[in-house]
Design a protein around this motif. Structure first.
Motif, short mmCIF file in Angstrom:
data_model
loop_
_atom_site.label_atom_id
_atom_site.label_comp_id
_atom_site.label_asym_id
_atom_site.label_seq_id
_atom_site.Cartn_x
_atom_site.Cartn_y
_atom_site.Cartn_z
N THR A 40 0.85 -1.12 -0.02
CA THR A 40 0.17 -0.09 0.11
C THR A 40 1.02 1.40 -0.12
OG1 THR A 40 -0.23 0.23 2.48
CG2 THR A 40 -1.80 -1.13 1.17
N HIS A 41 0.32 2.17 -0.05
CA HIS A 41 1.09 3.68 -0.23
C HIS A 41 1.56 3.82 1.03
CE1 HIS A 41 -0.29 4.69 -4.41
NE2 HIS A 41 -1.46 4.80 -3.99
N ASP A 42 0.75 3.42 2.27
CA ASP A 42 1.59 3.80 3.54
C ASP A 42 2.65 2.76 3.79
OD1 ASP A 42 -0.32 5.74 4.13
OD2 ASP A 42 -1.67 4.40 5.13
N GLU A 43 2.55 1.63 3.33
CA GLU A 43 3.81 0.62 3.44
C GLU A 43 4.74 1.30 2.56
OE1 GLU A 43 1.20 -3.57 3.97
OE2 GLU A 43 1.78 -2.65 2.12
N VAL A 44 4.79 1.79 1.51
CA VAL A 44 5.97 2.40 0.70
C VAL A 44 6.35 3.47 1.42
CG1 VAL A 44 6.49 3.43 -1.37
CG2 VAL A 44 4.81 1.55 -1.46
N LEU A 45 5.58 4.32 1.82
CA LEU A 45 6.31 5.42 2.80
C LEU A 45 6.79 5.08 3.95
CD1 LEU A 45 3.14 7.93 2.26
CD2 LEU A 45 5.50 7.93 1.11
N ALA A 46 6.28 4.16 4.60
CA ALA A 46 7.15 3.62 5.94
C ALA A 46 8.47 3.25 5.83
CB ALA A 46 6.00 2.69 6.54
N ALA A 47 8.26 2.39 4.34
CA ALA A 47 9.68 1.77 4.20
C ALA A 47 10.87 2.84 3.83
CB ALA A 47 9.71 0.84 2.97
N GLU A 82 6.32 5.63 -9.07
CA GLU A 82 5.21 4.88 -8.41
C GLU A 82 5.08 3.49 -8.70
OE1 GLU A 82 0.46 5.18 -7.68
OE2 GLU A 82 1.19 6.72 -9.13
N GLN A 83 5.29 3.04 -10.19
CA GLN A 83 4.98 1.86 -10.66
C GLN A 83 6.43 0.99 -10.12
OE1 GLN A 83 5.04 1.97 -14.90
NE2 GLN A 83 7.30 2.28 -15.16
N ALA A 84 7.39 1.63 -9.92
CA ALA A 84 8.50 0.78 -9.51
C ALA A 84 8.69 0.59 -8.01
CB ALA A 84 9.86 1.56 -10.05
N ALA A 85 7.76 1.16 -7.12
CA ALA A 85 7.86 1.05 -5.79
C ALA A 85 8.04 -0.31 -5.17
CB ALA A 85 6.85 1.75 -5.18
N PRO A 86 7.08 -1.56 -5.76
CA PRO A 86 7.08 -2.73 -5.25
C PRO A 86 8.50 -3.28 -5.33
CG PRO A 86 5.31 -2.43 -6.51
CD PRO A 86 6.11 -1.26 -6.65
N GLN A 87 9.05 -3.18 -6.58
CA GLN A 87 10.57 -3.78 -6.74
C GLN A 87 11.42 -3.09 -5.98
OE1 GLN A 87 9.71 -3.07 -11.08
NE2 GLN A 87 11.06 -4.71 -11.27
N VAL A 88 11.40 -1.66 -5.82
CA VAL A 88 12.36 -0.86 -4.97
C VAL A 88 12.45 -1.38 -3.55
CG1 VAL A 88 12.86 1.40 -4.16
CG2 VAL A 88 12.56 1.02 -6.57
N LEU A 89 11.31 -1.76 -3.03
CA LEU A 89 11.14 -2.13 -1.76
C LEU A 89 11.77 -3.47 -1.37
CD1 LEU A 89 9.39 0.34 -1.06
CD2 LEU A 89 7.85 -0.93 0.14
N GLU A 90 11.58 -4.27 -2.56
CA GLU A 90 12.08 -5.63 -2.33
C GLU A 90 13.49 -5.46 -2.24
OE1 GLU A 90 13.20 -9.67 -2.03
OE2 GLU A 90 11.48 -8.54 -1.44
#
Length: 243
Positions: free
Chosen positions: A26-33, A203-211
């Protein structure tokens, strides 16, 4: 190919193999990371580049006036120089987006060909603070920095200058893609900034960036005891190959 292609391909492959795909953060999870101290802007810049093949870090002269870390979603506005004999009326998109951006947003102001012109002073900073704006990133200058520090608004800019934009710059548009300090920023992209500078996470790359950040943190955590034991970064790299 864009990062979204590889994300979609990986998701399809998992489904074909019968492996459930991980839910997108989620957006909140991305921002927290992104706010997590373990994830430096250096590591975030590395992750963006690995995930997208493109630079995510803004020009090295994009510096804060307050030593803090922020993360939020971009709300953009663009200004350009105006001719002295141009008497037309223009909308003030900088002030409009200041009033309209969601709390927690990061305002991204681009002063096209106006690097030494201030996009913000104490009145705009007061407004941003009252409205719960996370921070401001300016491809241009800021002024009234003593007052802004007292207000407590995090601002990153490429210059500090007393020069007003009134009579020198006019608004072009708001909530559009902009080139900010060498990087494309789209409305809704994630911005993270600290004492080292500012980074854009598409925005579209956020999941990969977090991993990737999770992988970096895991490797670095395992490398530190080896470095402390051997006094050698090369020995740690032989085992974990962080770089």
């Amino acid at each position: 190919m864009p990062a979204s292609f590889f994300t979609a391909f990986a998701t399809l492959a998992l489904l074909v193999l019968g492996v459930p795909a991980l839910a997108a953060p989620t957006h909140d999870e991305v921002l927290a990371a992104l706010r997590d101290p373990v994830n430096s802007t250096g590591n975030i810049a590395d992750a963006v580049e690995e995930a997208t093949g493109a630079r995510g870090w803004m020009s090295a002269d994009m510096k804060p006036i307050i030593d803090t870390k922020i993360a939020g979603r971009a709300a953009t506005a663009l200004m350009r120089p105006v001719l002295r004999n141009d008497s037309r009326g223009y909308q003030n998109h900088l002030l409009e987006i200041l009033d309209q951006a969601e709390p927690g947003s990061i305002l991204v102001y681009v002063m096209q060909d106006g690097l030494e012109i201030a996009a913000m002073g104490n009145l705009m900073a007061t407004t941003a603070k009252v409205r719960g704006i996370e921070g401001v990133v300016i491809d241009g200058a800021v002024r009234d920095i003593t007052e802004i520090r007292q207000i407590g608004l995090p601002v990153w800019s490429r210059r500090v200058s007393p020069a007003t934009s009134v009579g020198r710059m006019v608004s072009v548009d708001k909530q559009i893609p902009v080139q900010c300090a060498g990087v494309l920023v789209r409305p809704g992209d994630y911005i993270v900034a600290d004492a080292d500078g500012a980074v854009v996470v598409p925005e579209q790359a956020a999941p990969q960036v977090l991993e990737l950040l999770r992988q970096y943190a895991d490797k670095e955590t395992r490398m530190i005891p080896i470095i402390r034991e051997t006094g050698s970064m090369l020995k740690a790299l032989e085992r974990y190959n962080r770089y």
